[in-house]
Scaffold this active site. Structure first.
Site, short mmCIF file in Angstrom:
data_model
loop_
_atom_site.label_atom_id
_atom_site.label_comp_id
_atom_site.label_asym_id
_atom_site.label_seq_id
_atom_site.Cartn_x
_atom_site.Cartn_y
_atom_site.Cartn_z
N ASP A 132 10.80 -7.42 -4.40
CA ASP A 132 11.22 -7.36 -2.95
C ASP A 132 12.73 -8.04 -2.77
O ASP A 132 13.02 -9.01 -3.05
CB ASP A 132 10.19 -8.20 -2.22
CG ASP A 132 10.45 -8.12 -0.46
OD1 ASP A 132 11.36 -7.34 -0.30
OD2 ASP A 132 9.62 -8.56 0.02
N CYS B 21 5.12 -0.34 1.37
CA CYS B 21 5.62 -1.68 1.20
C CYS B 21 5.26 -2.73 2.51
O CYS B 21 4.03 -2.20 2.99
CB CYS B 21 7.02 -2.11 1.00
SG CYS B 21 8.09 -1.77 2.18
N THR B 22 5.82 -3.70 2.60
CA THR B 22 5.46 -4.62 3.65
C THR B 22 5.64 -4.05 5.04
O THR B 22 5.06 -3.83 5.93
CB THR B 22 5.82 -6.01 3.31
OG1 THR B 22 5.28 -6.42 1.99
CG2 THR B 22 5.22 -7.07 4.46
N GLY B 23 7.08 -4.15 5.09
CA GLY B 23 7.65 -4.07 6.61
C GLY B 23 8.20 -2.55 6.73
O GLY B 23 8.78 -2.20 7.90
N ASN B 24 8.47 -1.72 5.46
CA ASN B 24 8.85 -0.55 5.74
C ASN B 24 10.44 -0.46 6.13
O ASN B 24 10.95 0.30 6.55
CB ASN B 24 8.00 0.47 6.56
CG ASN B 24 8.46 2.01 6.49
OD1 ASN B 24 8.66 2.79 7.33
ND2 ASN B 24 8.89 2.46 5.31
N THR B 25 11.05 -1.38 5.60
CA THR B 25 12.56 -1.67 5.84
C THR B 25 13.40 -1.68 4.61
O THR B 25 14.53 -1.57 4.57
CB THR B 25 13.02 -2.99 6.81
OG1 THR B 25 12.44 -3.92 5.96
CG2 THR B 25 12.13 -2.71 7.96
N CYS B 26 12.79 -2.10 3.39
CA CYS B 26 13.41 -2.07 2.29
C CYS B 26 13.11 -1.15 1.06
O CYS B 26 13.56 0.00 1.06
CB CYS B 26 13.38 -3.58 1.64
SG CYS B 26 14.10 -4.86 2.75
N ARG B 27 12.14 -1.63 0.25
CA ARG B 27 11.52 -0.85 -0.77
C ARG B 27 11.02 0.50 -0.62
O ARG B 27 11.46 1.53 -1.02
CB ARG B 27 10.38 -1.81 -1.69
CG ARG B 27 11.18 -3.27 -2.36
CD ARG B 27 10.11 -3.82 -2.71
NE ARG B 27 9.24 -4.38 -1.74
CZ ARG B 27 8.22 -5.40 -1.93
NH1 ARG B 27 7.99 -5.84 -2.87
NH2 ARG B 27 7.82 -5.87 -0.80
#
Length: 157
Positions: free
Chosen positions: A124, A10-16
């Site tokens: 997101d 994903c984008t930041g590797n903190t959520c999805r």
């Protein structure tokens, strides 16, 4: 022995992607499935960050620890060592393929791979409240169930 390596992006590797990694790993453990390595990374991740508070809470509701997650930026080593790269959105897929064209044939959006729908993204939840994270976790659980089914079918062939 690791037989297959799956990378969620994903984008930041903190959520999805962090939730997908934890949820899928937990599912594999519950079912006693061995030989599949699960990892995650972000196309714009800051190394060493933690999962978001919302992701940690959504995972905790499922008795899955999320507070040990450490964010990782996507790099060539992760891509080269992955058999299947599953992104949360079409823009993540484009970023992976742009940065690592050699991985084009094994990079898909998660929903493209399991549902044959290249236009569908995983929403997101970043910045949303707990209900938004919970909705994302439920969506991921549903899609990851189909992923496991597809991987089983592939292994049987």
């Amino acid at each position: 022995m690791i037989l297959y390596r799956v990378l969620f992006v994903c984008t930041g590797n903190t959520c999805r992607s962090a939730m997908a990694e934890a949820l899928f790993r937990h599912r594999l453990e519950q079912e006693g499935i061995k030989g599949i390595e699960i990892r995650s990374a972000g196309v714009a991740a800051i190394p060493g960050g933690s999962a978001s508070e919302g992701a940690i809470k959504a995972l905790a509701k499922r008795n899955i620890p999320g507070d040990t997650h450490v964010s990782k930026p996507l790099d060539e080593n992760l891509v080269r060592s992955s058999d299947l790269i599953l992104t949360m959105t079409g823009s993540h897929k484009k970023a992976v393929v742009h940065l690592f064209p050699f991985a084009m044939d094994r990079t898909f959006t998660l929903k493209e791979f399991v549902d044959d729908d290249p236009t569908a993204d995983i929403y997101d939840p970043y910045g949303g409240d707990d209900t938004i994270y919970e909705a994302c976790a439920r969506e991921l659980e549903e899609v990851l169930s189909r992923l496991l089914q597809k991987l089983r079918e592939h292994a049987d062939n």
